[in-house]
Design a protein around this motif. Structure first.
Motif, PDB file in Angstrom:
ATOM      1  N   ALA A  50       0.826  -1.204   0.000  1.00  0.00           N
ATOM      2  CA  ALA A  50       0.000   0.000   0.000  1.00  0.00           C
ATOM      3  C   ALA A  50       0.858   1.250   0.000  1.00  0.00           C
ATOM      4  N   LEU A  51       1.958   1.236   0.712  1.00  0.00           N
ATOM      5  CA  LEU A  51       2.805   2.421   0.800  1.00  0.00           C
ATOM      6  C   LEU A  51       3.701   2.606  -0.414  1.00  0.00           C
ATOM      7  N   ARG A  52       3.838   1.589  -1.230  1.00  0.00           N
ATOM      8  CA  ARG A  52       4.627   1.750  -2.456  1.00  0.00           C
ATOM      9  C   ARG A  52       3.923   2.646  -3.460  1.00  0.00           C
ATOM     10  N   ASP A  53       2.602   2.728  -3.373  1.00  0.00           N
ATOM     11  CA  ASP A  53       1.812   3.568  -4.280  1.00  0.00           C
ATOM     12  C   ASP A  53       1.193   4.692  -3.446  1.00  0.00           C
ATOM     13  N   PRO A  54       1.878   5.843  -3.334  1.00  0.00           N
ATOM     14  CA  PRO A  54       1.390   6.918  -2.476  1.00  0.00           C
ATOM     15  C   PRO A  54      -0.018   7.372  -2.844  1.00  0.00           C
ATOM     16  N   GLY A  55      -0.889   7.392  -1.869  1.00  0.00           N
ATOM     17  CA  GLY A  55      -2.253   7.869  -2.081  1.00  0.00           C
ATOM     18  C   GLY A  55      -3.103   6.951  -2.924  1.00  0.00           C
ATOM     19  N   GLY A  56      -2.541   5.817  -3.327  1.00  0.00           N
ATOM     20  CA  GLY A  56      -3.276   4.907  -4.202  1.00  0.00           C
ATOM     21  C   GLY A  56      -4.039   3.867  -3.424  1.00  0.00           C
ATOM     22  N   ARG A  57      -4.816   3.097  -4.137  1.00  0.00           N
ATOM     23  CA  ARG A  57      -5.590   2.030  -3.520  1.00  0.00           C
ATOM     24  C   ARG A  57      -4.838   0.724  -3.746  1.00  0.00           C
ATOM     25  N   GLY A  58      -4.708  -0.058  -2.710  1.00  0.00           N
ATOM     26  CA  GLY A  58      -4.010  -1.334  -2.807  1.00  0.00           C
ATOM     27  C   GLY A  58      -4.872  -2.397  -3.452  1.00  0.00           C
ATOM     28  N   GLU A  59      -4.285  -3.553  -3.694  1.00  0.00           N
ATOM     29  CA  GLU A  59      -5.012  -4.658  -4.314  1.00  0.00           C
ATOM     30  C   GLU A  59      -6.115  -5.181  -3.407  1.00  0.00           C
ATOM     31  N   HIS A  60      -5.963  -5.022  -2.094  1.00  0.00           N
ATOM     32  CA  HIS A  60      -6.940  -5.554  -1.156  1.00  0.00           C
ATOM     33  C   HIS A  60      -8.208  -4.724  -1.117  1.00  0.00           C
ATOM     34  N   GLU A  61      -8.195  -3.520  -1.668  1.00  0.00           N
ATOM     35  CA  GLU A  61      -9.370  -2.662  -1.617  1.00  0.00           C
ATOM     36  C   GLU A  61     -10.127  -2.710  -2.933  1.00  0.00           C
ATOM     37  N   PRO A  62     -11.432  -2.767  -2.877  1.00  0.00           N
ATOM     38  CA  PRO A  62     -12.202  -2.715  -4.119  1.00  0.00           C
ATOM     39  C   PRO A  62     -12.130  -1.325  -4.723  1.00  0.00           C
TER      40      PRO A  62
END
Length: 90
Positions: A50-62
């Motif tokens: 999650a922190l590798r993509d700043p402000g982005g949505r991780g794979e675990h989130e729809p």
């Protein structure tokens, strides 16, 4: 390190990661990871991603309906694979 230097460094890091809005989104994403299920190891891996993509949505989130979906990468044709052979089972 004095407080001005610390504050300047913090501001630079926040700006590089997308500003305060991205920081809030990252915090929310981490909160959801911590509250979610799974082992501590799974949560640590999810938080790292999650922190590798700043402000982005991780794979675990729809993904929300109002967000654009990223393009899916195309699979390389069989000829460009090493040895030009198709994958096993084909």
């Amino acid at each position: 390190m004095n407080l001005r230097s610390l504050a300047r460094t913090a501001k630079q890091i926040i700006d590089r990661r997308g500003g305060t809005k991205a920081l809030k989104e990252d915090a929310q994403e981490l909160r959801e990871i911590v509250r979610g299920g799974g082992t501590a190891h799974d949560k640590a891996k999810a938080a790292t991603e999650a922190l590798r993509d700043p402000g982005g949505r991780g794979e675990h989130e729809p993904q929300r309906a109002d967000e654009a979906r990223p393009a899916q990468p195309a699979q390389a044709p069989a000829e460009s694979r090493i040895g030009g052979e198709p994958p096993a089972g084909h």
